[in-house]
Scaffold this motif. Structure first.
Motif, PDB file in Angstrom:
ATOM      1  N   GLY A  47     -81.989 -22.290  69.789  1.00  0.00           N
ATOM      2  CA  GLY A  47     -80.891 -22.329  70.757  1.00  0.00           C
ATOM      3  C   GLY A  47     -81.085 -21.365  71.900  1.00  0.00           C
ATOM      4  O   GLY A  47     -82.055 -21.463  72.643  1.00  0.00           O
ATOM      5  N   ASP A  48     -80.172 -20.396  72.015  1.00  0.00           N
ATOM      6  CA  ASP A  48     -80.281 -19.442  73.120  1.00  0.00           C
ATOM      7  C   ASP A  48     -80.800 -18.099  72.607  1.00  0.00           C
ATOM      8  O   ASP A  48     -80.501 -17.065  73.170  1.00  0.00           O
ATOM      9  CB  ASP A  48     -78.923 -19.270  73.813  1.00  0.00           C
ATOM     10  CG  ASP A  48     -77.862 -18.753  72.871  1.00  0.00           C
ATOM     11  OD1 ASP A  48     -77.967 -19.006  71.661  1.00  0.00           O
ATOM     12  OD2 ASP A  48     -76.918 -18.098  73.339  1.00  0.00           O
ATOM     13  N   GLU A  49     -81.561 -18.148  71.521  1.00  0.00           N
ATOM     14  CA  GLU A  49     -82.064 -16.920  70.919  1.00  0.00           C
ATOM     15  C   GLU A  49     -83.557 -16.749  71.215  1.00  0.00           C
ATOM     16  O   GLU A  49     -84.359 -17.620  70.879  1.00  0.00           O
ATOM     17  CB  GLU A  49     -81.846 -16.987  69.409  1.00  0.00           C
ATOM     18  CG  GLU A  49     -81.836 -15.648  68.741  1.00  0.00           C
ATOM     19  CD  GLU A  49     -81.600 -15.779  67.247  1.00  0.00           C
ATOM     20  OE1 GLU A  49     -80.929 -14.914  66.691  1.00  0.00           O
ATOM     21  OE2 GLU A  49     -82.109 -16.735  66.640  1.00  0.00           O
ATOM     22  N   PHE A  50     -83.896 -15.658  71.867  1.00  0.00           N
ATOM     23  CA  PHE A  50     -85.292 -15.367  72.196  1.00  0.00           C
ATOM     24  C   PHE A  50     -85.714 -14.090  71.463  1.00  0.00           C
ATOM     25  O   PHE A  50     -84.857 -13.313  71.029  1.00  0.00           O
ATOM     26  CB  PHE A  50     -85.457 -15.156  73.701  1.00  0.00           C
ATOM     27  CG  PHE A  50     -85.247 -16.417  74.506  1.00  0.00           C
ATOM     28  CD1 PHE A  50     -86.329 -17.172  74.927  1.00  0.00           C
ATOM     29  CD2 PHE A  50     -83.974 -16.849  74.840  1.00  0.00           C
ATOM     30  CE1 PHE A  50     -86.155 -18.329  75.664  1.00  0.00           C
ATOM     31  CE2 PHE A  50     -83.788 -18.013  75.573  1.00  0.00           C
ATOM     32  CZ  PHE A  50     -84.882 -18.749  75.983  1.00  0.00           C
ATOM     33  N   ALA A  51     -87.013 -13.877  71.362  1.00  0.00           N
ATOM     34  CA  ALA A  51     -87.477 -12.656  70.699  1.00  0.00           C
ATOM     35  C   ALA A  51     -88.751 -12.152  71.365  1.00  0.00           C
ATOM     36  O   ALA A  51     -89.493 -12.928  71.965  1.00  0.00           O
ATOM     37  CB  ALA A  51     -87.743 -12.936  69.225  1.00  0.00           C
TER      38      ALA A  51
END
Ligand code: C2E
Ligand code: CA
Ligand code: CA
Length: 676
Positions: A323-327
């Protein structure tokens, strides 16, 4: 190297190119007429070579590999050597025509290739036979076959220079650079193919057509098998790449991030250090996605991916987890301060808005950081702790947080409370109290506002400010609102049947305004309760409406068309412009209680309240002052001609049964006042 074709280009060729083609065609025809009588017209051999060339071209795989052998160039060169220039040109033209019939390319593309594929085999044939003739070699001399190899090279070279040279002329590229590149790419397979061609030519002359046919069949079969092998190898590589890449942004995906973090942990822990993991989540992305559609949401995510990649050094791995989760994985033990600094670099990069179509979207990001080995020695723990830190950054609006054990304690409570709230909504722990709204001029009750209460089984009463925020952040706001609507509307129905003529205001979280299903759902609940929509009003906080005015306007208009009243709550805190308010179908503004409760003591607050009341009047909106705690405030508001009042001075929010008692007492007071 597979034989070269010109590629379709977007523009049609310029005039000079057509002229060049015209001249080439005239020269070719002349050359054909002169050469044809000297060629060896062995029709069965021509048919076999044609079949080999076409078949091989059809199964050719575009690939850079030592294994590939182009049967098409082999057939062309054999044609040139065994038959002569014109038959070789016919094979070339047949290859192109059949390829064109199969792929149906544009007309000028067919023309380019037909000319090229008639020219280079023809020239190769003419050059070969001229050389052989000049040297006086007969087909029984070994040197004759040695010459096949340069003939092959001539054909391949001519093919390259004619096709690529033409393309370079069109695009203004350097033919020299392309040639160098070609020479670099010349592989042993090319040499092998040339030697093979010489061998087959020799074979044909000693065993005849049957031998050539057999070898040709073997060759095509070999090419097919190798082609399939290459295709499956490329496909496997493609699948492997897909498995570790996020399709939307092209960044590495969760699986790859985990694998790389695991590898970094294994490597660095040996040296007593550890990598850092940053987890980031876009703030309010869901609202943008709901309001502007998934397409815009996806584009925004792509832009975010690019921005992250541009902001960070190439050494850092940037991935999209979901989704809108980056790392981000930061290797080589960066140290805690450096990690936090990097976090701030990212949040600073988000200060520039993102251009998505004609929109310029502003979005902020919350970043949680965990650093090995202090915050965890395995991937799962690190990610879990980075996640905890990220939620702390979101809740505290601090944007960047490094994991600390206290955060974890808070977040454990947070999680437990969320679970309790979910259960509480389902099991009827949410109740409503009703606070009277009074006509300031007459002192008459005009309606009530429903306020949610949560009686937690062990923690006691939890303030709505806390559990509503919790619900808004955890997706529980929808079930909670549905529950509040059910209770409030059922209560209104009961009062209606008891002959009590009241208006009911319900608070609506503006987060739900971006939910397209909301208007229908509210209407359905009102119908089911059998109450009149005109008796129901929704209160929406000003600051929240301002976040997404366009979407809010659509939803509010739909609600308003069903007869439901609309009120802007906590007015004065959000700096709404007059022009903007006029766009919305509003009935009422409620002056925020912070101004009202201080207005008797603070002239500035009094001015704010007065101008808001006047603004409301000029927009023909009902004005409500909430938070009236004493008679002085009430008298001031009466003088300002504010319409409705609400506050502890009249009554605190009350359970339904007590509200009836309050109403009785009010009526008794009014009767007393009438008598005296
Ligand atoms: P609000 O909509 O501004 O509600 C008015 C708040 O002011 C209520 O607090 C009420 O008890 C308090 N209040 C009323 N008169 C006075 C007064 O004279 N002096 C002071 N100091 N306070 C007064 P409450 O019940 O704690 O609710 C707080 C907020 O929680 C509400 O503010 C509203 O934004 C939200 N809320 C409550 N129930 C719901 C609900 O069912 N749905 C949603 N979305 N929000 C709700
Ligand atoms: Ca309210
Ligand atoms: Ca309010």
């Amino acid at each position: 190297m597979p034989i070269n074709r010109t590629m379709p280009s977007a523009i049609s060729p310029p005039r000079w190119a057509r002229l060049l083609q015209g001249v080439t065609v005239i020269c070719l025809i002349g050359g054909f007429i002169l050469d044809a009588p000297r060629d060896h017209w062995d029709l069965p051999l021509l048919a076999v070579l044609l079949a080999v060339g076409v078949a091989s071209d059809m199964i050719a795989v575009k690939s850079e590999s030592l294994l590939k052998i182009s049967g098409a160039s082999l057939a062309l060169v054999l044609g040139a050597v065994l038959l002569g220039g014109v038959p070789a040109a016919l094979i070339g033209a047949a290859i192109i025509l059949i390829g064109w019939l199969r792929w149906r390319e544009e007309g000028h593309y067919l023309r380019n290739n037909l000319i090229a594929f008639a020219t280079f085999p023809f020239l190769a044939g003419v050059v070969f036979h001229a050389t052989v003739g000049w040297l006086g070699l007969s087909a029984h001399r070994p040197e004759y076959y040695l010459l096949v190899v340069p003939a092959y090279a001539t054909a391949v070279g001519l093919n390259f220079w004619i096709v690529v040279g033409y393309q370079c002329l069109l695009d203004g590229r350097s033919l020299l650079a392309e040639t160098k590149q070609m020479l670099r790419e010349l592989t042993t397979s090319e040499l092998l193919c040339a030697v093979l061609t010489a061998g087959i030519a020799r074979l044909y002359l000693s065993v005849g057509l049957a031998g050539l046919l057999l070898v040709a069949l073997l060759l095509v079969a070999y090419q097919h098998v190798v082609g399939q092998l290459l295709v499956s190898r490329e496909r496997a590589e493609q699948l492997r790449r897909q498995a570790i890449t996020d399709e939307l942004t092209g960044l590495p995906n969760r699986a790859e991030f985990i694998a790389r973090t695991r590898a970094a942990l294994a490597q660095e822990s040996a040296a007593g250090a550890g990598p850092g993991v940053m987890l980031m989540d876009l703030d309010d992305f869901k609202q943008i996605n709901d309001a502007l559609g998934h397409h815009t949401g996806d584009l925004l995510l792509t832009r975010v991916g690019t921005r992250l990649r541009e902001t960070l050094d190439e050494r850092h791995l940037v991935a999209r987890l979901s989704g809108d989760e980056f790392a981000v994985l930061v290797e080589n033990d960066p140290g805690r301060d450096r990690l936090v600094a990097l976090g701030h670099t990212i949040t600073a990069a988000f200060e520039q808005p993102f251009d998505v179509g004609d929109l310029s979207l502003e979005i902020s990001v919350s970043i949680g950081i965990a650093h090995a080995p202090i915050d965890g020695t395995d991937v799962n723990t690190l990610l879990k702790h980075a996640d905890v830190a990220m939620y702390a950054a979101k809740d505290g609006r601090t944007h960047v947080e490094l994991y600390r054990t206290e955060i974890n304690r808070n977040s454990a409570q947070h999680l437990a409370l969320t679970a309790d709230l979910r259960a509480g909504i389902a099991s009827g722990q949410i109740l409503l109290e009703y606070q009277p709204k009074v006509d300031i001029a007459t002192g008459q009750l005009t309606g009530v506002e429903a306020l949610a209460r949560w009686e937690h089984p062990s923690l006691g009463r939890i303030p709505p400010a806390k559990f509503i925020t919790l619900a808004e952040h955890t997706g529980l706001i929808r079930p909670l609102t549905e529950r509040v609507f059910d209770l409030a509307l059922a209560q209104l129905g009961e009062w209606q049947r008891a002959g009590l003529d009241l208006h009911l205001a319900i608070n609506l979280s503006a987060r739900l305004l971006s939910d397209r299903r909301l208007p229908d759902q509210v209407r359905r609940q009102i119908d089911e309760a059998g109450v009149c929509p005109e008796r129901v009003a929704l209160e929406i906080t000003e600051t929240m409406v301002l976040r997404d005015p366009a979407r809010a306007a659509t939803t509010l208009t739909q609600l308003h068309q069903s007869g439901i009243g609309l009120s802007i709550d906590d007015f004065g805190t959000g700096y709404s412009s007059l022009a903007y308010l006029r766009e919305l179908p509003l009935d009422e503004i409620k002056v925020d209680r912070r101004f009202v409760s201080r207005m008797a003591d603070d002239p500035t607050d009094a001015v704010i309240v007065r101008s808001t009341v006047e603004l409301g009047r000029s927009l023909r909106l009902r004005t409500v002052a909430e938070g009236i705690e004493d008679i002085e405030t009430l008298l001031l508001l009466r003088r300002m001609r504010c319409d409705v009042g609400q506050g502890f001075h009249f009554s605190r929010p009350l359970p339904p049964a007590e509200l009836l008692g309050w109403l009785e007492a009010q009526r008794a007071l009014a009767r007393l006042a009438d008598v005296s």
